[in-house]
Design an enzyme around this catalytic site. Structure first.
Site, PDB file in Angstrom:
ATOM      1  N   ARG A  90      37.949  41.801  42.842  1.00  0.00           N
ATOM      2  CA  ARG A  90      38.065  42.765  43.933  1.00  0.00           C
ATOM      3  C   ARG A  90      38.289  44.179  43.445  1.00  0.00           C
ATOM      4  O   ARG A  90      38.135  45.144  44.204  1.00  0.00           O
ATOM      5  CB  ARG A  90      39.212  42.359  44.854  1.00  0.00           C
ATOM      6  CG  ARG A  90      38.883  41.151  45.712  1.00  0.00           C
ATOM      7  CD  ARG A  90      40.112  40.596  46.390  1.00  0.00           C
ATOM      8  NE  ARG A  90      40.833  41.595  47.177  1.00  0.00           N
ATOM      9  CZ  ARG A  90      41.999  41.365  47.756  1.00  0.00           C
ATOM     10  NH1 ARG A  90      42.582  40.174  47.639  1.00  0.00           N
ATOM     11  NH2 ARG A  90      42.593  42.306  48.455  1.00  0.00           N
ATOM     12  N   LYS A 108      42.605  40.468  41.534  1.00  0.00           N
ATOM     13  CA  LYS A 108      42.905  41.707  42.241  1.00  0.00           C
ATOM     14  C   LYS A 108      44.110  42.365  41.592  1.00  0.00           C
ATOM     15  O   LYS A 108      45.168  41.765  41.478  1.00  0.00           O
ATOM     16  CB  LYS A 108      43.160  41.417  43.720  1.00  0.00           C
ATOM     17  CG  LYS A 108      43.632  42.610  44.545  1.00  0.00           C
ATOM     18  CD  LYS A 108      45.096  42.488  44.861  1.00  0.00           C
ATOM     19  CE  LYS A 108      45.583  43.617  45.745  1.00  0.00           C
ATOM     20  NZ  LYS A 108      47.064  43.556  45.948  1.00  0.00           N
ATOM     21  N   HIS A 120      39.205  27.880  37.060  1.00  0.00           N
ATOM     22  CA  HIS A 120      38.709  27.099  38.191  1.00  0.00           C
ATOM     23  C   HIS A 120      39.501  27.379  39.463  1.00  0.00           C
ATOM     24  O   HIS A 120      40.681  27.023  39.544  1.00  0.00           O
ATOM     25  CB  HIS A 120      38.806  25.591  37.925  1.00  0.00           C
ATOM     26  CG  HIS A 120      38.304  25.152  36.593  1.00  0.00           C
ATOM     27  ND1 HIS A 120      36.972  25.039  36.290  1.00  0.00           N
ATOM     28  CD2 HIS A 120      38.974  24.780  35.477  1.00  0.00           C
ATOM     29  CE1 HIS A 120      36.835  24.606  35.032  1.00  0.00           C
ATOM     30  NE2 HIS A 120      38.041  24.455  34.524  1.00  0.00           N
ATOM     31  N   TYR A 123      43.584  32.138  42.139  1.00  0.00           N
ATOM     32  CA  TYR A 123      43.791  33.492  42.656  1.00  0.00           C
ATOM     33  C   TYR A 123      44.835  34.166  41.781  1.00  0.00           C
ATOM     34  O   TYR A 123      45.943  33.640  41.588  1.00  0.00           O
ATOM     35  CB  TYR A 123      44.273  33.485  44.114  1.00  0.00           C
ATOM     36  CG  TYR A 123      44.645  34.873  44.590  1.00  0.00           C
ATOM     37  CD1 TYR A 123      43.669  35.853  44.753  1.00  0.00           C
ATOM     38  CD2 TYR A 123      45.966  35.225  44.837  1.00  0.00           C
ATOM     39  CE1 TYR A 123      43.995  37.137  45.161  1.00  0.00           C
ATOM     40  CE2 TYR A 123      46.310  36.505  45.246  1.00  0.00           C
ATOM     41  CZ  TYR A 123      45.315  37.449  45.409  1.00  0.00           C
ATOM     42  OH  TYR A 123      45.645  38.726  45.803  1.00  0.00           O
ATOM     43  N   ALA A 137      43.261  24.165  37.143  1.00  0.00           N
ATOM     44  CA  ALA A 137      42.413  24.266  38.328  1.00  0.00           C
ATOM     45  C   ALA A 137      43.249  24.364  39.597  1.00  0.00           C
ATOM     46  O   ALA A 137      44.182  23.596  39.817  1.00  0.00           O
ATOM     47  CB  ALA A 137      41.497  23.050  38.406  1.00  0.00           C
ATOM     48  N   ASN A 143      51.418  36.592  45.872  1.00  0.00           N
ATOM     49  CA  ASN A 143      51.886  37.948  45.607  1.00  0.00           C
ATOM     50  C   ASN A 143      52.560  38.633  46.792  1.00  0.00           C
ATOM     51  O   ASN A 143      52.884  39.817  46.726  1.00  0.00           O
ATOM     52  CB  ASN A 143      50.734  38.822  45.116  1.00  0.00           C
ATOM     53  CG  ASN A 143      49.624  38.958  46.147  1.00  0.00           C
ATOM     54  OD1 ASN A 143      49.515  38.156  47.074  1.00  0.00           O
ATOM     55  ND2 ASN A 143      48.783  39.976  45.990  1.00  0.00           N
TER      56      ASN A 143
END
Length: 221
Positions: A90, A108, A120, A123, A137, A143
């Site tokens: 992002r 991000k 895998h 985030y 994975a 966050n």
């Protein structure tokens, strides 16, 4: 209060972001300035070693980037790194040499040191992954607290107010995070620690320890 200092978690000789950490007491202090740092650093990268497929995006010519990956500006993809199918960067991401950003992974505002792996369905937001740190994975960094209050980093009775509404995890060099684990806001994983699969980690895991569950730690052999 040493458990989450930069020198306790990360080897700065293995990231292009090393200058960003200078003069800052805590690792999360670099996150607010990461975007501007990447833009400035990118302009200084040698053109014979990096391509610039779009404004604000620099990719080492030895890196492998799948045509289905989305590279949002600003970001830097280091030498020998691999960005796989449908990865979503992002922006404000610095991916180190030999690092792996896997299929359907989202990044991000984060730093991946050299050799870090999120291979895998991960985030990684407002977080730092140290040298050769590995997320299994489905492991993710959370966050943002559910009540939207500011994140506090904790280690037992020790607490440090970060002043940040968004802060994921600080994952030390060589740490291993098991599949489908959640690293809660402000989680700190010491160097070489290990987290069991399907864990929910709050607070700090000491370097060289295994996290088996809340209050269940064992020394790695």
């Amino acid at each position: 209060m040493t458990f989450c200092r930069t020198e306790e978690l990360f080897d700065l000789s293995h990231t292009l972001a090393a200058p960003l950490f200078e003069g800052r007491e805590w690792p999360w202090q670099v996150l607010d300035e990461l975007k501007d740092f990447i833009l400035k650093l990118g302009e200084s990268l040698p053109a014979d070693e990096y391509s610039q497929p779009q404004p604000g995006v620099w990719v080492a010519k030895t890196a492998k980037v799948a045509p289905t990956a989305l590279l949002g500006a600003p970001c830097i993809i280091g030498p020998g790194a691999e960005v796989r199918h449908c990865a979503f960067i992002r922006g404000s991401a610095l991916v180190g040499a030999g690092a792996v950003v896997g299929n359907s992974v989202e990044l991000k505002n984060c730093i991946l040191f050299d050799g870090a792996q999120a291979p895998h369905f991960n985030y990684v937001g407002d977080s730092i992954l140290g040298v050769k740190a590995h997320l299994g994975a489905g492991a993710v960094t959370s966050n943002l607290k559910s009540d939207k209050s500011l994140v506090v980093v904790k280690n037992g009775e020790e607490t440090i107010a970060t002043g940040r509404k968004k802060l994921g995890a600080l994952v030390g060099d060589g740490a291993e995070v098991g599949c489908n684990s959640v690293l809660c806001p402000g989680a700190v994983l010491g160097r070489g620690c290990q987290v069991y699969p399907a864990s929910c980690v709050r607070g700090a895991v000491p370097a060289g320890h295994i996290y088996k569950g809340p209050g269940k730690l064992a020394k790695r052999v």
